[in-house]
Design a protein around this motif. Structure first.
Motif, PDB file in Angstrom:
ATOM      1  N   LEU A 140       0.854  -1.191   0.000  1.00  0.00           N
ATOM      2  CA  LEU A 140       0.000   0.000   0.000  1.00  0.00           C
ATOM      3  C   LEU A 140       0.889   1.240   0.000  1.00  0.00           C
ATOM      4  CD1 LEU A 140      -3.058  -0.058   2.436  1.00  0.00           C
ATOM      5  CD2 LEU A 140      -2.519   1.717   0.794  1.00  0.00           C
ATOM      6  N   ASN A 141       0.711   2.082  -0.977  1.00  0.00           N
ATOM      7  CA  ASN A 141       1.683   3.145  -1.281  1.00  0.00           C
ATOM      8  C   ASN A 141       3.064   2.519  -1.425  1.00  0.00           C
ATOM      9  OD1 ASN A 141       2.639   5.670  -1.968  1.00  0.00           O
ATOM     10  ND2 ASN A 141       3.091   6.220   0.146  1.00  0.00           N
ATOM     11  N   TYR A 142       3.104   1.474  -2.216  1.00  0.00           N
ATOM     12  CA  TYR A 142       4.340   0.731  -2.453  1.00  0.00           C
ATOM     13  C   TYR A 142       4.865   0.981  -3.867  1.00  0.00           C
ATOM     14  CZ  TYR A 142       7.665  -2.905  -3.350  1.00  0.00           C
ATOM     15  OH  TYR A 142       8.821  -3.544  -3.698  1.00  0.00           O
ATOM     16  N   GLY A 143       6.169   1.165  -3.968  1.00  0.00           N
ATOM     17  CA  GLY A 143       6.861   1.237  -5.255  1.00  0.00           C
ATOM     18  C   GLY A 143       8.237   0.624  -5.061  1.00  0.00           C
ATOM     19  N   GLY A 144       8.644  -0.236  -5.979  1.00  0.00           N
ATOM     20  CA  GLY A 144       9.929  -0.912  -5.838  1.00  0.00           C
ATOM     21  C   GLY A 144      11.111   0.053  -5.758  1.00  0.00           C
ATOM     22  N   ARG A 145      11.100   1.063  -6.599  1.00  0.00           N
ATOM     23  CA  ARG A 145      12.215   2.018  -6.580  1.00  0.00           C
ATOM     24  C   ARG A 145      12.222   2.823  -5.285  1.00  0.00           C
ATOM     25  NH1 ARG A 145      12.723   4.347 -12.748  1.00  0.00           N
ATOM     26  NH2 ARG A 145      13.625   2.435 -13.606  1.00  0.00           N
ATOM     27  N   ASP A 146      11.030   3.230  -4.871  1.00  0.00           N
ATOM     28  CA  ASP A 146      10.915   3.982  -3.624  1.00  0.00           C
ATOM     29  C   ASP A 146      11.413   3.130  -2.455  1.00  0.00           C
ATOM     30  OD1 ASP A 146       9.741   6.253  -1.989  1.00  0.00           O
ATOM     31  OD2 ASP A 146       8.554   4.589  -1.215  1.00  0.00           O
ATOM     32  N   GLU A 147      11.069   1.851  -2.469  1.00  0.00           N
ATOM     33  CA  GLU A 147      11.490   0.951  -1.399  1.00  0.00           C
ATOM     34  C   GLU A 147      13.014   0.835  -1.351  1.00  0.00           C
ATOM     35  OE1 GLU A 147      10.961  -3.189  -2.201  1.00  0.00           O
ATOM     36  OE2 GLU A 147      10.640  -3.702  -0.095  1.00  0.00           O
ATOM     37  N   VAL A 148      13.638   0.660  -2.525  1.00  0.00           N
ATOM     38  CA  VAL A 148      15.103   0.538  -2.558  1.00  0.00           C
ATOM     39  C   VAL A 148      15.740   1.846  -2.091  1.00  0.00           C
ATOM     40  CG1 VAL A 148      17.125   0.193  -4.057  1.00  0.00           C
ATOM     41  CG2 VAL A 148      15.118  -1.301  -4.311  1.00  0.00           C
ATOM     42  N   ALA A 149      15.156   2.989  -2.483  1.00  0.00           N
ATOM     43  CA  ALA A 149      15.696   4.280  -2.059  1.00  0.00           C
ATOM     44  C   ALA A 149      15.582   4.434  -0.539  1.00  0.00           C
ATOM     45  CB  ALA A 149      14.967   5.418  -2.771  1.00  0.00           C
ATOM     46  N   ARG A 150      14.429   4.053   0.029  1.00  0.00           N
ATOM     47  CA  ARG A 150      14.268   4.158   1.484  1.00  0.00           C
ATOM     48  C   ARG A 150      15.195   3.205   2.217  1.00  0.00           C
ATOM     49  NH1 ARG A 150       9.834   2.280   2.961  1.00  0.00           N
ATOM     50  NH2 ARG A 150       8.821   1.794   0.994  1.00  0.00           N
ATOM     51  N   ALA A 151      15.384   2.013   1.664  1.00  0.00           N
ATOM     52  CA  ALA A 151      16.299   1.038   2.275  1.00  0.00           C
ATOM     53  C   ALA A 151      17.728   1.589   2.262  1.00  0.00           C
ATOM     54  CB  ALA A 151      16.235  -0.290   1.525  1.00  0.00           C
ATOM     55  N   THR A 152      18.098   2.200   1.148  1.00  0.00           N
ATOM     56  CA  THR A 152      19.448   2.749   1.022  1.00  0.00           C
ATOM     57  C   THR A 152      19.664   3.863   2.047  1.00  0.00           C
ATOM     58  OG1 THR A 152      19.337   2.231  -1.328  1.00  0.00           O
ATOM     59  CG2 THR A 152      21.111   3.696  -0.636  1.00  0.00           C
ATOM     60  N   LYS A 153      18.625   4.662   2.229  1.00  0.00           N
ATOM     61  CA  LYS A 153      18.724   5.742   3.218  1.00  0.00           C
ATOM     62  C   LYS A 153      18.964   5.171   4.620  1.00  0.00           C
ATOM     63  CE  LYS A 153      15.736   9.213   2.798  1.00  0.00           C
ATOM     64  NZ  LYS A 153      14.494   9.982   2.980  1.00  0.00           N
ATOM     65  N   ARG A 154      18.208   4.132   4.966  1.00  0.00           N
ATOM     66  CA  ARG A 154      18.371   3.524   6.294  1.00  0.00           C
ATOM     67  C   ARG A 154      19.766   2.910   6.447  1.00  0.00           C
ATOM     68  NH1 ARG A 154      12.537   2.011   5.967  1.00  0.00           N
ATOM     69  NH2 ARG A 154      13.034   0.066   4.909  1.00  0.00           N
ATOM     70  N   VAL A 164      27.635  -0.160  10.495  1.00  0.00           N
ATOM     71  CA  VAL A 164      27.837  -1.062   9.348  1.00  0.00           C
ATOM     72  C   VAL A 164      29.089  -0.626   8.602  1.00  0.00           C
ATOM     73  CG1 VAL A 164      26.891  -1.820   7.119  1.00  0.00           C
ATOM     74  CG2 VAL A 164      25.361  -1.591   9.087  1.00  0.00           C
ATOM     75  N   ASP A 165      29.953  -1.605   8.326  1.00  0.00           N
ATOM     76  CA  ASP A 165      31.172  -1.329   7.562  1.00  0.00           C
ATOM     77  C   ASP A 165      30.805  -1.279   6.072  1.00  0.00           C
ATOM     78  OD1 ASP A 165      33.566  -1.393   6.195  1.00  0.00           O
ATOM     79  OD2 ASP A 165      34.202  -3.350   6.993  1.00  0.00           O
ATOM     80  N   PRO A 166      31.037  -0.156   5.385  1.00  0.00           N
ATOM     81  CA  PRO A 166      30.631  -0.076   3.976  1.00  0.00           C
ATOM     82  C   PRO A 166      31.229  -1.184   3.118  1.00  0.00           C
ATOM     83  CG  PRO A 166      31.906   1.880   4.629  1.00  0.00           C
ATOM     84  CD  PRO A 166      31.651   1.096   5.874  1.00  0.00           C
ATOM     85  N   GLU A 167      32.409  -1.652   3.464  1.00  0.00           N
ATOM     86  CA  GLU A 167      33.037  -2.729   2.672  1.00  0.00           C
ATOM     87  C   GLU A 167      32.286  -4.049   2.807  1.00  0.00           C
ATOM     88  OE1 GLU A 167      35.227  -2.010   0.475  1.00  0.00           O
ATOM     89  OE2 GLU A 167      35.171   0.038   1.272  1.00  0.00           O
ATOM     90  N   SER A 168      31.491  -4.185   3.845  1.00  0.00           N
ATOM     91  CA  SER A 168      30.783  -5.459   4.061  1.00  0.00           C
ATOM     92  C   SER A 168      29.438  -5.486   3.338  1.00  0.00           C
ATOM     93  CB  SER A 168      30.542  -5.671   5.556  1.00  0.00           C
ATOM     94  OG  SER A 168      29.487  -4.813   5.993  1.00  0.00           O
ATOM     95  N   VAL A 169      29.023  -4.378   2.753  1.00  0.00           N
ATOM     96  CA  VAL A 169      27.684  -4.297   2.158  1.00  0.00           C
ATOM     97  C   VAL A 169      27.588  -5.150   0.893  1.00  0.00           C
ATOM     98  CG1 VAL A 169      25.964  -2.777   1.082  1.00  0.00           C
ATOM     99  CG2 VAL A 169      27.207  -2.015   3.126  1.00  0.00           C
ATOM    100  N   ASP A 170      26.628  -6.057   0.889  1.00  0.00           N
ATOM    101  CA  ASP A 170      26.341  -6.841  -0.323  1.00  0.00           C
ATOM    102  C   ASP A 170      24.824  -6.916  -0.517  1.00  0.00           C
ATOM    103  OD1 ASP A 170      25.503  -8.611   1.611  1.00  0.00           O
ATOM    104  OD2 ASP A 170      27.119 -10.058   1.299  1.00  0.00           O
ATOM    105  N   ALA A 171      24.374  -7.720  -1.472  1.00  0.00           N
ATOM    106  CA  ALA A 171      22.936  -7.787  -1.773  1.00  0.00           C
ATOM    107  C   ALA A 171      22.124  -8.210  -0.547  1.00  0.00           C
ATOM    108  CB  ALA A 171      22.698  -8.752  -2.935  1.00  0.00           C
ATOM    109  N   GLU A 172      22.680  -9.140   0.240  1.00  0.00           N
ATOM    110  CA  GLU A 172      21.937  -9.586   1.428  1.00  0.00           C
ATOM    111  C   GLU A 172      21.791  -8.483   2.463  1.00  0.00           C
ATOM    112  OE1 GLU A 172      23.405 -13.321   3.022  1.00  0.00           O
ATOM    113  OE2 GLU A 172      23.105 -14.175   1.017  1.00  0.00           O
TER     114      GLU A 172
END
Ligand code: IPE
Ligand code: IPE
Ligand code: MG
Length: 245
Positions: A140-154, A164-172
């Motif tokens: 509800l009020n969902y958009g895939g791009r918006d979700e990825v953008a909000r996840a990236t912000k968090r 979080v160590d930036p070097e450890s960031v992967d898809a998971e």
């Protein structure tokens, strides 16, 4: 004596997680000379039937697209009608969902939704939190791009705070910050109404999903059509980038 010759092979597994783009309500109403909202009401009735069919079809997770981040572009009348329909749906269905063992969760950005609706959503999530027969997720009020953008912000906030160590960031890592962190990826995505597009639904999560585009308009979708699609899924071969054995 051997039994192996007569033993039936194990049935192929069905989809554990089905996601549905419920499209075609407006056209269904127009075909009947009625306002678009009439179609949305008919569509909401279908949801009940499809949720109830899940246990029989062994579908553990059902995710439905109810309103996209782009749907705000519709007329004020349609948007307001949809919002009031969501409030009514939650209020009216809460008890039945609880009794039928359905755990309900919402994905999407709640910030633009009205306070009353958000509190009904919170209450329904809390009310059904101990259920586990079917996991119903409503986008509800969902958009895939918006979700990825909000996840990236968090995630960026966690990096900035040194957690979080930036070097450890992967898809998971990123997947843990998505609205769907509690869900397995969809095995099968169904879109009704004849449109063969994704319209910003579960972009990240559907990387390896099977797709089924059908002409039926959402208010005409039913248990039998659902069962046929689930059965057809079991005959497909998913490879995930490997070669057949
Ligand atoms: C899907 O039906 C429901 C929502 C997007 C809320 P539509 O309203 O998109 O129906 P059509 O595509 O105009 O027929
Ligand atoms: C996708 O349908 C959104 C939902 C079903 C909630 P739309 O009708 O909004 O998508 P487009 O505009 O045809 O791509
Ligand atoms: Mg549509």
């Amino acid at each position: 004596m051997t039994f192996t010759a007569t033993r039936k092979p194990d049935p192929l597994p069905g989809p554990r997680h089905v996601a549905i783009i419920m499209d075609g309500n407006g056209r269904w109403a127009t075909q009947r000379g009625r306002a678009r909202l009439f179609g949305h009401h008919a569509g909401a009735k279908r949801v009940r039937q499809i949720v109830r069919a899940c246990p029989d079809l062994d579908v553990k997770y059902l995710t439905i697209f109810a309103f996209s981040t782009e749907n705000w572009k519709r007329t004020q009348t349609e948007v307001a009608g949809l919002m009031s329909l969501f409030r009514r749906y939650i209020t009216r269905e809460a008890h039945a969902l609880l009794k039928e063992g359905v755990r309900v969760r919402f994905i999407g950005d709640r910030i633009k939704l009205d306070e009353k609706l958000v509190s009904l959503m919170d209450e329904l999530e809390l009310l059904t939190a101990d259920n586990s027969k079917v996991h119903l997720t409503i986008a509800l009020n969902y958009g895939g791009r918006d979700e990825v953008a909000r996840a990236t912000k968090r995630l960026a906030r966690e990096v900035k705070a040194g957690r979080v160590d930036p070097e450890s960031v992967d898809a998971e890592t990123l997947a843990r910050f998505l609205d769907t962190y509690f869900l397995p990826d969809p095995d099968l995505v169904i879109r009704t109404s004849g449109e063969a597009r994704i319209s910003n639904f579960l972009l990240w999560q559907s990387a390896y999903a099977e797709y089924e585009f059908i002409d039926t308009l959402w208010p005409d979708f039913n248990r039998e059509i659902f069962a046929d699609i689930v059965a057809a899924y079991a005959r497909r071969e998913r490879r995930f980038g490997t070669v057949p054995t």
